[in-house]
Design a protein around this motif. Structure first.
Motif, PDB file in Angstrom:
ATOM      1  N   TRP A  87       0.846  -1.196   0.000  1.00  0.00           N
ATOM      2  CA  TRP A  87       0.000   0.000   0.000  1.00  0.00           C
ATOM      3  C   TRP A  87       0.882   1.247   0.000  1.00  0.00           C
ATOM      4  N   GLY A  88       0.493   2.220  -0.803  1.00  0.00           N
ATOM      5  CA  GLY A  88       1.227   3.480  -0.836  1.00  0.00           C
ATOM      6  C   GLY A  88       0.308   4.650  -1.136  1.00  0.00           C
ATOM      7  N   LYS A  89       0.482   5.739  -0.405  1.00  0.00           N
ATOM      8  CA  LYS A  89      -0.313   6.953  -0.633  1.00  0.00           C
ATOM      9  C   LYS A  89       0.313   7.776  -1.751  1.00  0.00           C
ATOM     10  N   ILE A  90      -0.490   8.195  -2.696  1.00  0.00           N
ATOM     11  CA  ILE A  90       0.001   9.000  -3.817  1.00  0.00           C
ATOM     12  C   ILE A  90       0.277  10.422  -3.328  1.00  0.00           C
ATOM     13  N   VAL A  91       1.523  10.889  -3.510  1.00  0.00           N
ATOM     14  CA  VAL A  91       1.903  12.212  -3.016  1.00  0.00           C
ATOM     15  C   VAL A  91       2.403  13.135  -4.121  1.00  0.00           C
ATOM     16  N   GLU A  92       2.552  12.597  -5.348  1.00  0.00           N
ATOM     17  CA  GLU A  92       3.057  13.431  -6.443  1.00  0.00           C
ATOM     18  C   GLU A  92       2.579  12.861  -7.784  1.00  0.00           C
ATOM     19  N   THR A  93       2.086  13.740  -8.648  1.00  0.00           N
ATOM     20  CA  THR A  93       1.593  13.323  -9.965  1.00  0.00           C
ATOM     21  C   THR A  93       1.983  14.350 -11.022  1.00  0.00           C
ATOM     22  N   GLU A  94       1.843  13.960 -12.287  1.00  0.00           N
ATOM     23  CA  GLU A  94       2.014  14.888 -13.406  1.00  0.00           C
ATOM     24  C   GLU A  94       0.902  14.638 -14.417  1.00  0.00           C
ATOM     25  N   ALA A  95       0.342  15.710 -14.953  1.00  0.00           N
ATOM     26  CA  ALA A  95      -0.724  15.603 -15.945  1.00  0.00           C
ATOM     27  C   ALA A  95      -0.140  15.735 -17.350  1.00  0.00           C
ATOM     28  N   GLU A 144      -8.859  12.878 -25.101  1.00  0.00           N
ATOM     29  CA  GLU A 144      -8.218  11.999 -26.062  1.00  0.00           C
ATOM     30  C   GLU A 144      -6.711  11.929 -25.831  1.00  0.00           C
ATOM     31  N   GLY A 145      -6.223  10.774 -25.431  1.00  0.00           N
ATOM     32  CA  GLY A 145      -4.795  10.585 -25.226  1.00  0.00           C
ATOM     33  C   GLY A 145      -4.241  11.208 -23.958  1.00  0.00           C
ATOM     34  N   ALA A 146      -5.092  11.561 -23.018  1.00  0.00           N
ATOM     35  CA  ALA A 146      -4.649  12.200 -21.773  1.00  0.00           C
ATOM     36  C   ALA A 146      -4.444  11.158 -20.668  1.00  0.00           C
ATOM     37  N   ALA A 147      -3.418  11.382 -19.850  1.00  0.00           N
ATOM     38  CA  ALA A 147      -3.122  10.447 -18.760  1.00  0.00           C
ATOM     39  C   ALA A 147      -2.334  11.143 -17.664  1.00  0.00           C
ATOM     40  N   VAL A 148      -2.375  10.553 -16.474  1.00  0.00           N
ATOM     41  CA  VAL A 148      -1.682  11.088 -15.303  1.00  0.00           C
ATOM     42  C   VAL A 148      -0.547  10.157 -14.902  1.00  0.00           C
ATOM     43  N   LEU A 149       0.657  10.711 -14.795  1.00  0.00           N
ATOM     44  CA  LEU A 149       1.811   9.945 -14.323  1.00  0.00           C
ATOM     45  C   LEU A 149       1.786   9.891 -12.800  1.00  0.00           C
ATOM     46  N   LEU A 150       1.911   8.687 -12.247  1.00  0.00           N
ATOM     47  CA  LEU A 150       2.080   8.539 -10.801  1.00  0.00           C
ATOM     48  C   LEU A 150       3.565   8.685 -10.521  1.00  0.00           C
ATOM     49  N   ARG A 151       3.934   9.757  -9.842  1.00  0.00           N
ATOM     50  CA  ARG A 151       5.359  10.084  -9.717  1.00  0.00           C
ATOM     51  C   ARG A 151       5.977   9.648  -8.391  1.00  0.00           C
ATOM     52  N   SER A 152       5.256   9.765  -7.289  1.00  0.00           N
ATOM     53  CA  SER A 152       5.815   9.359  -5.991  1.00  0.00           C
ATOM     54  C   SER A 152       4.712   8.856  -5.072  1.00  0.00           C
ATOM     55  N   LEU A 153       5.095   7.910  -4.219  1.00  0.00           N
ATOM     56  CA  LEU A 153       4.190   7.352  -3.215  1.00  0.00           C
ATOM     57  C   LEU A 153       4.825   7.456  -1.833  1.00  0.00           C
ATOM     58  N   GLU A 154       3.973   7.535  -0.838  1.00  0.00           N
ATOM     59  CA  GLU A 154       4.408   7.394   0.551  1.00  0.00           C
ATOM     60  C   GLU A 154       4.080   5.968   0.980  1.00  0.00           C
ATOM     61  N   PRO A 155       5.086   5.105   1.205  1.00  0.00           N
ATOM     62  CA  PRO A 155       4.822   3.701   1.548  1.00  0.00           C
ATOM     63  C   PRO A 155       4.038   3.587   2.854  1.00  0.00           C
ATOM     64  N   LEU A 156       3.032   2.733   2.852  1.00  0.00           N
ATOM     65  CA  LEU A 156       2.191   2.552   4.038  1.00  0.00           C
ATOM     66  C   LEU A 156       2.229   1.121   4.571  1.00  0.00           C
ATOM     67  N   GLN A 157       2.299   0.162   3.676  1.00  0.00           N
ATOM     68  CA  GLN A 157       2.247  -1.254   4.083  1.00  0.00           C
ATOM     69  C   GLN A 157       3.126  -2.083   3.161  1.00  0.00           C
ATOM     70  N   GLY A 158       3.856  -3.027   3.744  1.00  0.00           N
ATOM     71  CA  GLY A 158       4.705  -3.910   2.952  1.00  0.00           C
ATOM     72  C   GLY A 158       6.056  -3.291   2.620  1.00  0.00           C
ATOM     73  N   LEU A 159       6.568  -2.437   3.495  1.00  0.00           N
ATOM     74  CA  LEU A 159       7.821  -1.730   3.213  1.00  0.00           C
ATOM     75  C   LEU A 159       9.005  -2.681   3.048  1.00  0.00           C
TER      76      LEU A 159
END
Length: 273
Positions: A87-95, A144-159
């Motif tokens: 499990w990881g919390k999303i803390v950074e993205t790019e459009a 059309e052709g749009a997407a979000v990059l998942l750039r960073s996570l904050e680890p929560l479980q299974g480190l």
């Protein structure tokens, strides 16, 4: 009164009487003569329960920038083949807006075998490879052709598992990674979560190995920093557009933009720390 109507009236009266429990048709059908319905339910009445907290299609079906911001604070879940969950919390993205966006893989509206997932329904994973060895994961949105990059996570479980997965992809003897180093970058989070090209075109709302659940205490606008994207090279005005979003003050973010944070503080968006 006809017999059938009289019986229906009696049943209605019984169900409306607060001294009687509500009529549970499914429960009665599942019950065995001895009253034990825990293990002897008929297979014809077994209902497979879906994870009620899982983010569903309507969440992903929003414009790219809106989705990139909405991802912040949400939780990515990865179930490994052995049943362990990361499990990881999303803390950074790019459009990446597609079409006119010069930094997007779908610029000009060009659809290829590689970027096909960007043109699929919102919530579809787009996984691509960089430098021939690393992977990055994106999620399609409206547009059309749009997407979000998942750039960073904050680890929560299974480190510990994330640490193992990261270590296997690193060459030579290395020091153990600190928690904040596990997922603080798009390729790092893919390594830590075991995400590779096999996840390309998978549906986050249907897949059994990867999905999202709502986070707790989601951030407000004052907690989100909007700044330029990273590593997109010379893309003219698109290199300067504030299409990267991250949680201010979160130590798991890959790159902090102190200049933008000071400017936002000066404008009263949040206090400068």
């Amino acid at each position: 009164m006809p017999r059938k109507r009289r019986l229906l009236a009696q049943l209605s009266a019984l169900q409306s009487n607060s001294s009687f429990p509500p009529f549970d048709a499914l429960g009665n059908l599942n019950a065995t003569p001895d009253g034990d319905s825990s293990l002897k339910s008929s297979k014809y009445f077994v209902i497979e329960k879906k994870n009620s907290s899982q983010l569903e299609a309507d969440f992903f079906n929003q414009p790219c920038i809106s989705l990139a911001k909405s991802f912040l604070g949400q939780i990515l879940v990865r179930k490994l083949p052995d049943g362990r969950e990361l499990w990881g919390k999303i803390v950074e993205t790019e459009a990446y807006l597609g079409g006119e966006d010069e930094a997007s893989h779908s610029k000009g509206g060009k659809q290829t075998q590689r970027n096909a997932a960007m043109f699929m329904k919102p919530g579809t994973l787009y996984v691509y490879q960089i430098y021939g060895i690393y992977f990055c994961v994106n999620v399609s949105s409206q547009g059309e052709g749009a997407a979000v990059l998942l750039r960073s996570l904050e680890p929560l479980q299974g480190l510990d598992v994330m640490r193992e997965l990261r270590s296997t992809s690193r060459k030579g003897p290395t020091k153990p990674l600190k928690d904040w180093q596990l997922c603080n970058g798009p390729s790092k989070l893919c390594q830590a979560f075991g995400i590779d090209k096999a996840f390309d075109q998978r549906d986050l709302t249907q897949d059994a190995a990867i999905w999202m659940v709502p986070g707790h205490d989601l951030p407000g606008e004052q907690d989100v920093v909007a700044t330029t994207r990273i590593g997109i090279g010379n893309r003219g005005e698109w290199a300067q557009k504030p299409l990267r979003f991250y949680l201010r003050g979160n130590k798991f973010v890959s790159v902090v933009d102190k200049k933008t944070e000071r400017e936002m503080a000066a404008m009263g968006h949040f206090s400068c720390s």
